[in-house]
Every structure is written in structure tokens, then in C-alpha cells.
Design a protein around this motif. Structure first.
Motif, PDB file in Angstrom:
ATOM      1  N   LEU A  19     -51.877 -30.821  56.961  1.00 15.01           N
ATOM      2  CA  LEU A  19     -50.703 -29.881  56.672  1.00 15.01           C
ATOM      3  C   LEU A  19     -49.186 -30.288  57.104  1.00 15.01           C
ATOM      4  N   LEU A  76     -55.153 -22.978  50.828  1.00 14.86           N
ATOM      5  CA  LEU A  76     -55.066 -23.605  52.028  1.00 14.86           C
ATOM      6  C   LEU A  76     -54.613 -25.356  51.172  1.00 14.86           C
ATOM      7  N   LEU A  80     -52.231 -27.680  49.785  1.00 11.10           N
ATOM      8  CA  LEU A  80     -52.334 -28.745  50.508  1.00 11.10           C
ATOM      9  C   LEU A  80     -51.840 -29.830  49.241  1.00 11.10           C
ATOM     10  N   ALA A  83     -48.359 -30.355  48.423  1.00 11.90           N
ATOM     11  CA  ALA A  83     -47.039 -30.413  49.650  1.00 11.90           C
ATOM     12  C   ALA A  83     -47.354 -31.784  49.289  1.00 11.90           C
ATOM     13  N   VAL A 103     -55.484 -36.248  51.978  1.00  9.59           N
ATOM     14  CA  VAL A 103     -55.453 -35.180  51.066  1.00  9.59           C
ATOM     15  C   VAL A 103     -56.992 -35.226  50.421  1.00  9.59           C
TER      16      VAL A 103
END
Length: 349
Positions: A19, A76, A80, A83, A103
Motif C-alpha cells: 500500500l 487491508l 489495497l 488504492a 496488488v
């Protein structure tokens, strides 16, 4: 809970580092991921004592700490992916592919691993978490095929996710991807027919819809150039993720085969899965590498899995992923191990 049980918090390390890389150095994200992968593989292979994880925890199986380590990861993963999609929208195509690889490496290596653990839970909330994670990588049929297909058939010729001796990773991947997809939907259709239910009551059908929704919403909400990039990111990270899953499947039962007598399969035993007890990868992967014990006791939570004296891989999964990509090297290492296991692990011609 023992101090050594804090090692499972390493499950958050890779997604947090990824991240950070995506947000602050997206053009280098893929290099970060490759460097971390190599570092973990080298640590498994060379750190003294790194091939021995702590034994099963003495904590109760329903200890909140162990459940919430994995549940926290779900947030998370969603962060991720969000983002990554945001960065992909404004990135050049090379950066987009690098971010998608980074990712997908996390959503495949850890996200699918934790979905697998959730799916074996008796908690409805945990099973919902599993469906969320698998839907985010467009591989919801795993939630059917793994539990109702792979577990009964593992280490047999009927299982698309069990690799045969002499079968290269590149021959295995098309067979397992298509075979698992077809088997998952077939098994779900059988279940619905058995209970006289319709597809609207199928979690697999709803998972497929959930997988498509981000693409549909992106196409409707964003202008064409941005939408194409976001959808390319979402698709690429999903492909990386499920291919990583299938490479792990290739490793886990390679060349091992259960016997059959009078049309009945031999009971799954410790000789029918490859194991590795490397502390770093076991900590990051919820003890997935204690694979014989997992298959023999499918409802056993990950902290309670024990290292068994069954077939042992040459190193942890991080290194074996690399070895499997080089068939001559993989065959040279693994066939010697298979030969030692004779006659209990009879090679398939």
C-alpha cells in the motif's frame, strides 16, 4: 497466547508495504514486490533455524486474536484494491501493470490463502469474509470447488488442482483453471438440484455478480479513458491472484497420488501433501504449509496445525513458486524426493 504467536501479525506486513509503495512510489511498486518476494525466499532458505516454525499454539481454537488477525486483513485488501484502482486511473500503462502485479501478488498469495482459512471456519461471518475476498479476485467458484471438490479428490487423477508427476506448471495451469471453474459450477448446480433451489439462492451466483459490479460501476461512472484503465487494473490483479493460487496448488500435491481399491479412494494421509515448516512464510500464510495436517483435519484452525513428518518441500512456498516456474530444476529437485517416498507415492506415468 504465547509471545511467538505474535508472528501471525506478519500477515499485515506485505499489504501495508505494498500500500505504501502504491501511494508513494507507484512506478517502482512491481520492483518492490519482486524484491520482497526474493527476500522472503532467501530468508526461508538461508536464515539459520528458519525452517522450523513454533509448534501448535496452546490457545483455544476460538481465541479472538487469531480470528481478528485474518479479519483485519480483509479491510487491508479492500483498501489495497481501491488504492491500486485510484493510481491506475492516472498512471501510464507500464506503471498500471506494475501496480496490478503488486496488488495481485498480495490478493493471491495472502488474500486467497486467508479466504481459504475463512472458508473452513464454522463462523458465518468468516465464510462471508471468504466470499468477499474471492469475489474481489473474480474467483468465487473456489469457494465451492475447494471444499466440495478438491478436498475429497486431492492427490487423485480426478482432481484438477493436483499436479501429476512430470506435468510442468505450464501444462498444469490451463487444466486446473478450466477444470476448477467447470467443477465449481457443476457442483453448485448439483447442490441446488438436490435441495430444489434456484440460482437466486446460490452464493456462487451472487459472488459472480459481485465480481462484475466494480467493472459495471466503473464503466457507468468514469469517463472512457479512466474507466478502461481501472478495469484493466481490476482484471490484471485478479488474473495475477488466481494464477498465483494455482501455482501454489501445483506445489501442494505435485506427483503424490492416493491409491484406489474396489473403486474407493484411499483415505487422505500425511503422505499425500507436501509440507514446509519455514517460519517466515508460515507466519505470513497462516500455516498453510502444514498442508498434510490441514487435509487430514480440515476444520482445524490454522494456529493448531502441526508439522507432520510427511513429504517435505525443498524450501518454503516463496522459493518453490520460483522453482516451479523452471520445470527442469523443479523436476530435478522433486523427483528425487518422490523416488524416496516409493512405493507410497507411486508416480503417475
Amino acid at each position: 497466547m504465547r509471545l511467538s504467536d505474535l508472528r501471525f501479525l506478519l500477515a499485515w506486513l506485505l499489504p501495508l508495504l505494498t500500500l505504501y509503495a502504491i501511494l508513494y512510489a507507484p512506478a517502482q511498486a512491481a520492483l518492490w514486490t519482486l524484491a520482497l518476494w526474493l527476500a522472503i525466499a532467501l530468508a526461508d532458505a538461508w536464515v539459520p533455524g528458519g525452517d522450523r516454525s513454533p509448534g501448535p499454539t496452546g490457545a483455544p481454537d476460538n481465541s479472538p486474536y487469531f480470528r481478528w488477525v485474518l479479519r483485519g486483513y480483509v479491510l487491508l485488501q479492500l483498501a489495497l484494491i481501491a488504492a491500486g484502482a485510484h493510481m491506475a486511473m492516472q498512471a501510464d500503462w507500464l506503471t498500471l501493470l506494475g501496480v496490478a502485479f503488486s496488488v495481485g501478488f498480495i490478493t493471491g498469495s495472502q488474500g486467497i490463502t486467508f479466504a481459504h482459512e475463512f472458508g473452513h471456519s464454522k463462523s458465518k461471518f468468516d465464510r462471508l469474509c471468504a466470499w468477499v475476498l474471492m469475489s474481489s479476485v473474480c474467483y468465487g467458484h473456489f469457494m465451492v470447488e475447494h471444499y466440495r471438490g478438491h478436498h475429497p479428490r486431492a492427490a487423485t487423477l480426478e482432481d484438477p488442482a493436483s499436479a501429476r508427476r512430470g506435468e510442468s506448471l505450464y501444462r498444469f495451469l490451463p487444466r486446473t483453471v478450466w477444470g476448477s471453474l467447470a467443477s465449481g459450477w457443476h457442483l453448485e448446480a448439483q447442490r441446488l438440484a438436490q435441495f430444489r433451489s434456484g440460482w437466486l439462492r446460490s452464493p456462487l451466483a451472487w459472488s459472480a455478480i459481485a465480481s462484475l459490479m466494480p467493472f459495471l460501476l466503473t464503466a457507468l461512472y468514469f469517463p472512457a479513458p479512466a474507466a478502461i484503465k481501472i478495469m484493466a487494473f481490476l482484471a490484471t490483479q485478479a488474473v495475477v491472484a488466481f494464477l498465483l493460487l494455482e501455482v501454489v496448488n501445483y506445489i501442494e500435491h505435485y506427483g503424490l497420488q492416493r491409491g484406489q481399491q474396489d473403486g474407493r479412494r484411499e483415505a487422505f494421509g500425511l503422505m499425500h501433501a507436501w509440507n514446509a515448516d519455514h517460519v517466515l512464510t508460515n507466519s505470513m500464510l497462516a500455516n498453510l504449509q502444514r498442508h498434510s495436517d490441514h487435509h487430514m483435519h480440515a476444520w482445524k484452525p490454522y494456529p493448531s496445525l502441526a508439522p507432520l513428518p510427511g513429504p517435505q518441500l525443498p524450501t518454503g512456498y516463496a522459493g518453490c513458486l520460483m522453482l516451479a516456474m523452471l520445470p527442469p530444476l523443479w523436476f530435478a529437485l522433486m523427483h528425487k524426493r518422490l523416488d524416496v517416498l516409493q512405493p507410497r507415492a507411486t508416480p503417475t506415468p
